[in-house]
Design a protein around this motif. Structure first.
Motif, PDB file in Angstrom:
ATOM      1  N   HIS A 128    -114.402   5.725 -79.087  1.00 39.17           N
ATOM      2  CA  HIS A 128    -113.083   5.996 -79.679  1.00 39.17           C
ATOM      3  C   HIS A 128    -113.077   7.391 -80.308  1.00 39.17           C
ATOM      4  CE1 HIS A 128    -111.908   1.875 -78.971  1.00 39.17           C
ATOM      5  NE2 HIS A 128    -113.046   1.484 -79.515  1.00 39.17           N
ATOM      6  N   TRP A 129    -113.618   8.336 -79.561  1.00 38.19           N
ATOM      7  CA  TRP A 129    -113.810   9.688 -80.067  1.00 38.19           C
ATOM      8  C   TRP A 129    -112.494  10.367 -80.415  1.00 38.19           C
ATOM      9  CZ3 TRP A 129    -116.262  12.948 -82.661  1.00 38.19           C
ATOM     10  CH2 TRP A 129    -116.064  14.306 -82.524  1.00 38.19           C
ATOM     11  N   PHE A 130    -111.541  10.299 -79.525  1.00 39.59           N
ATOM     12  CA  PHE A 130    -110.288  11.006 -79.766  1.00 39.59           C
ATOM     13  C   PHE A 130    -109.495  10.372 -80.904  1.00 39.59           C
ATOM     14  CE2 PHE A 130    -111.439  12.356 -75.477  1.00 39.59           C
ATOM     15  CZ  PHE A 130    -111.344  13.728 -75.627  1.00 39.59           C
ATOM     16  N   ASP A 131    -109.626   9.059 -81.074  1.00 36.89           N
ATOM     17  CA  ASP A 131    -108.996   8.401 -82.222  1.00 36.89           C
ATOM     18  C   ASP A 131    -109.643   8.872 -83.525  1.00 36.89           C
ATOM     19  OD1 ASP A 131    -107.345   6.942 -80.523  1.00 36.89           O
ATOM     20  OD2 ASP A 131    -108.724   5.239 -80.444  1.00 36.89           O
ATOM     21  N   SER A 132    -110.964   9.007 -83.511  1.00 35.20           N
ATOM     22  CA  SER A 132    -111.685   9.478 -84.699  1.00 35.20           C
ATOM     23  C   SER A 132    -111.287  10.902 -85.058  1.00 35.20           C
ATOM     24  CB  SER A 132    -113.196   9.417 -84.469  1.00 35.20           C
ATOM     25  OG  SER A 132    -113.613   8.113 -84.196  1.00 35.20           O
ATOM     26  N   VAL A 133    -111.143  11.735 -84.051  1.00 39.02           N
ATOM     27  CA  VAL A 133    -110.739  13.125 -84.294  1.00 39.02           C
ATOM     28  C   VAL A 133    -109.339  13.160 -84.908  1.00 39.02           C
ATOM     29  CG1 VAL A 133    -110.083  15.284 -83.142  1.00 39.02           C
ATOM     30  CG2 VAL A 133    -112.214  14.150 -82.543  1.00 39.02           C
ATOM     31  N   ALA A 135    -107.853  10.845 -86.633  1.00 37.37           N
ATOM     32  CA  ALA A 135    -107.912  10.331 -88.010  1.00 37.37           C
ATOM     33  C   ALA A 135    -108.492  11.382 -88.952  1.00 37.37           C
ATOM     34  CB  ALA A 135    -108.744   9.058 -88.055  1.00 37.37           C
ATOM     35  N   LYS A 136    -109.513  12.088 -88.523  1.00 39.52           N
ATOM     36  CA  LYS A 136    -110.138  13.128 -89.353  1.00 39.52           C
ATOM     37  C   LYS A 136    -109.147  14.260 -89.620  1.00 39.52           C
ATOM     38  CE  LYS A 136    -113.825  15.843 -90.569  1.00 39.52           C
ATOM     39  NZ  LYS A 136    -113.860  16.097 -91.958  1.00 39.52           N
ATOM     40  N   ILE A 137    -108.458  14.684 -88.593  1.00 44.02           N
ATOM     41  CA  ILE A 137    -107.487  15.777 -88.754  1.00 44.02           C
ATOM     42  C   ILE A 137    -106.332  15.325 -89.641  1.00 44.02           C
ATOM     43  CG2 ILE A 137    -105.787  17.181 -87.511  1.00 44.02           C
ATOM     44  CD1 ILE A 137    -107.858  17.466 -85.266  1.00 44.02           C
ATOM     45  N   ALA A 138    -105.879  14.103 -89.477  1.00 43.85           N
ATOM     46  CA  ALA A 138    -104.796  13.584 -90.324  1.00 43.85           C
ATOM     47  C   ALA A 138    -105.233  13.536 -91.789  1.00 43.85           C
ATOM     48  CB  ALA A 138    -104.367  12.204 -89.853  1.00 43.85           C
ATOM     49  N   LYS A 141    -105.276  17.065 -93.084  1.00 47.17           N
ATOM     50  CA  LYS A 141    -103.904  17.543 -93.265  1.00 47.17           C
ATOM     51  C   LYS A 141    -103.294  16.974 -94.541  1.00 47.17           C
ATOM     52  CE  LYS A 141     -99.441  18.025 -90.976  1.00 47.17           C
ATOM     53  NZ  LYS A 141     -98.693  17.819 -92.188  1.00 47.17           N
ATOM     54  N   ALA A 142    -103.548  15.698 -94.808  1.00 50.19           N
ATOM     55  CA  ALA A 142    -103.039  15.075 -96.039  1.00 50.19           C
ATOM     56  C   ALA A 142    -103.636  15.758 -97.269  1.00 50.19           C
ATOM     57  CB  ALA A 142    -103.360  13.589 -96.044  1.00 50.19           C
ATOM     58  N   ARG A 143    -104.929  16.069 -97.198  1.00 52.20           N
ATOM     59  CA  ARG A 143    -105.584  16.759 -98.312  1.00 52.20           C
ATOM     60  C   ARG A 143    -104.972  18.147 -98.526  1.00 52.20           C
ATOM     61  NH1 ARG A 143    -109.348  20.503 -98.620  1.00 52.20           N
ATOM     62  NH2 ARG A 143    -109.883  20.402 -96.410  1.00 52.20           N
ATOM     63  N   LEU A 144    -104.731  18.861 -97.441  1.00 55.27           N
ATOM     64  CA  LEU A 144    -104.123  20.198 -97.549  1.00 55.27           C
ATOM     65  C   LEU A 144    -102.680  20.119 -98.026  1.00 55.27           C
ATOM     66  CD1 LEU A 144    -105.597  21.916 -94.380  1.00 55.27           C
ATOM     67  CD2 LEU A 144    -106.101  22.487 -96.751  1.00 55.27           C
ATOM     68  N   ASP A 145    -101.945  19.094 -97.598  1.00 50.08           N
ATOM     69  CA  ASP A 145    -100.563  18.924 -98.071  1.00 50.08           C
ATOM     70  C   ASP A 145    -100.529  18.685 -99.574  1.00 50.08           C
ATOM     71  OD1 ASP A 145     -99.326  19.347 -95.638  1.00 50.08           O
ATOM     72  OD2 ASP A 145     -99.275  17.208 -95.107  1.00 50.08           O
ATOM     73  N   SER A 146    -101.481  17.904-100.079  1.00 51.96           N
ATOM     74  CA  SER A 146    -101.517  17.679-101.531  1.00 51.96           C
ATOM     75  C   SER A 146    -101.898  18.963-102.272  1.00 51.96           C
ATOM     76  CB  SER A 146    -102.472  16.545-101.887  1.00 51.96           C
ATOM     77  OG  SER A 146    -103.805  16.902-101.609  1.00 51.96           O
ATOM     78  N   SER A 171    -102.940  23.142 -84.520  1.00 51.11           N
ATOM     79  CA  SER A 171    -103.392  23.704 -83.239  1.00 51.11           C
ATOM     80  C   SER A 171    -104.612  22.957 -82.718  1.00 51.11           C
ATOM     81  CB  SER A 171    -103.744  25.180 -83.394  1.00 51.11           C
ATOM     82  OG  SER A 171    -102.621  25.932 -83.733  1.00 51.11           O
ATOM     83  N   ARG A 172    -105.533  22.636 -83.617  1.00 49.59           N
ATOM     84  CA  ARG A 172    -106.738  21.895 -83.228  1.00 49.59           C
ATOM     85  C   ARG A 172    -106.352  20.517 -82.680  1.00 49.59           C
ATOM     86  NH1 ARG A 172    -112.034  22.156 -83.833  1.00 49.59           N
ATOM     87  NH2 ARG A 172    -111.909  24.086 -84.992  1.00 49.59           N
ATOM     88  N   GLN A 173    -105.435  19.844 -83.355  1.00 48.74           N
ATOM     89  CA  GLN A 173    -104.987  18.524 -82.887  1.00 48.74           C
ATOM     90  C   GLN A 173    -104.341  18.639 -81.516  1.00 48.74           C
ATOM     91  OE1 GLN A 173    -105.314  15.294 -84.400  1.00 48.74           O
ATOM     92  NE2 GLN A 173    -104.739  14.799 -82.297  1.00 48.74           N
ATOM     93  N   MET A 174    -103.535  19.670 -81.317  1.00 50.38           N
ATOM     94  CA  MET A 174    -102.885  19.870 -80.026  1.00 50.38           C
ATOM     95  C   MET A 174    -103.928  20.080 -78.922  1.00 50.38           C
ATOM     96  SD  MET A 174    -100.084  22.658 -78.752  1.00 50.38           S
ATOM     97  CE  MET A 174    -101.287  23.968 -78.609  1.00 50.38           C
ATOM     98  N   GLU A 175    -104.963  20.872 -79.195  1.00 50.98           N
ATOM     99  CA  GLU A 175    -106.000  21.120 -78.195  1.00 50.98           C
ATOM    100  C   GLU A 175    -106.770  19.846 -77.867  1.00 50.98           C
ATOM    101  OE1 GLU A 175    -106.564  23.681 -76.242  1.00 50.98           O
ATOM    102  OE2 GLU A 175    -104.933  24.780 -77.188  1.00 50.98           O
ATOM    103  N   PHE A 176    -107.071  19.037 -78.883  1.00 47.73           N
ATOM    104  CA  PHE A 176    -107.739  17.768 -78.623  1.00 47.73           C
ATOM    105  C   PHE A 176    -106.840  16.835 -77.822  1.00 47.73           C
ATOM    106  CE2 PHE A 176    -111.090  18.683 -81.751  1.00 47.73           C
ATOM    107  CZ  PHE A 176    -112.187  18.165 -81.070  1.00 47.73           C
ATOM    108  N   ASP A 177    -105.553  16.835 -78.115  1.00 49.53           N
ATOM    109  CA  ASP A 177    -104.617  16.011 -77.348  1.00 49.53           C
ATOM    110  C   ASP A 177    -104.563  16.457 -75.888  1.00 49.53           C
ATOM    111  OD1 ASP A 177    -104.019  14.513 -79.584  1.00 49.53           O
ATOM    112  OD2 ASP A 177    -102.101  15.519 -79.989  1.00 49.53           O
TER     113      ASP A 177
END
Length: 193
Positions: A128-133, A135-138, A141-146, A171-177
């Motif tokens: 479930h590598w792409f799911d893990s990526v 979740a990590k990016i999300a 992103k939440a940490r940076l938004d706060s 951009s990283r999320q888009m590339e992984f997608d």
């Protein structure tokens, strides 16, 4: 447009001409569809041939490294995504290629092929590598938004830095997608089931 009056000879000839004009694109579309189907069938047969012929050296009892090959794919995908991001940044920054773009699906096709030969597609999917990526990016992103919300009252430079980090994460999320979609599409050709 076809003539309106059904009684005149011009109308009859006009309708025949109209039908000929309409049937030609339909014939071209039919020919294109048949060609596409034949090409896809040839590609599937070729991929099946590659799997059966080149998959033999691994045999029924592959070496230990072949059995755990799927485990080295996560760091390889990270490296690939970093490479794609830096290449796209260079493309954007270069003045001579203002409207240029590129894609690289060879990496995904290669991974799909090797996983097919080693019959490890299910093992890689079980990570479930792409799911893990995602979740990590999300989470990042939440940490940076706060952080961005905390610094709204602060220095503009800090807010801009946080905003750039958020943009980089997107951009990283888009590339992984894109890699995930390419890999999923390539897996269709090399499925061993």
């Amino acid at each position: 447009m076809c003539a309106k009056s059904p009684n005149s000879k011009k109308t009859h000839k006009g309708r025949q001409g109209c039908l000929k004009k309409q049937s030609r694109p339909l014939k071209m579309l039919t020919l294109l569809w048949k060609t596409l189907c034949k090409s896809l069938l040839r590609a599937l047969i070729f991929c099946s041939f590659l799997l059966t012929c080149l998959g033999r050296p691994c045999g029924p009892k592959p070496r230990a490294i072949c059995r755990i090959f799927f485990m080295i794919l996560p760091p390889l995908t990270i490296n690939f995504v970093d490479h794609m991001m830096s290449s796209k940044d260079k493309l954007i920054k270069s003045k001579r290629s203002v409207a240029g773009t590129f894609t690289d699906d060879g990496f995904a096709i290669g991974i799909a092929y090797v996983l097919g030969v080693l019959q490890s597609q299910h093992k890689f999917e079980s990570l479930h590598w792409f799911d893990s990526v995602s979740a990590k990016i999300a989470g990042e992103k939440a940490r940076l938004d706060s952080q961005k919300a905390e610094r709204r009252r602060g220095n503009d430079e800090e807010i801009q830095t946080v905003q750039m980090s958020i943009s980089r994460l997107a951009s990283r999320q888009m590339e992984f997608d894109l890699l995930y979609y390419s890999l999923s599409g390539a897996n269709v050709f090399f499925k061993t089931d």
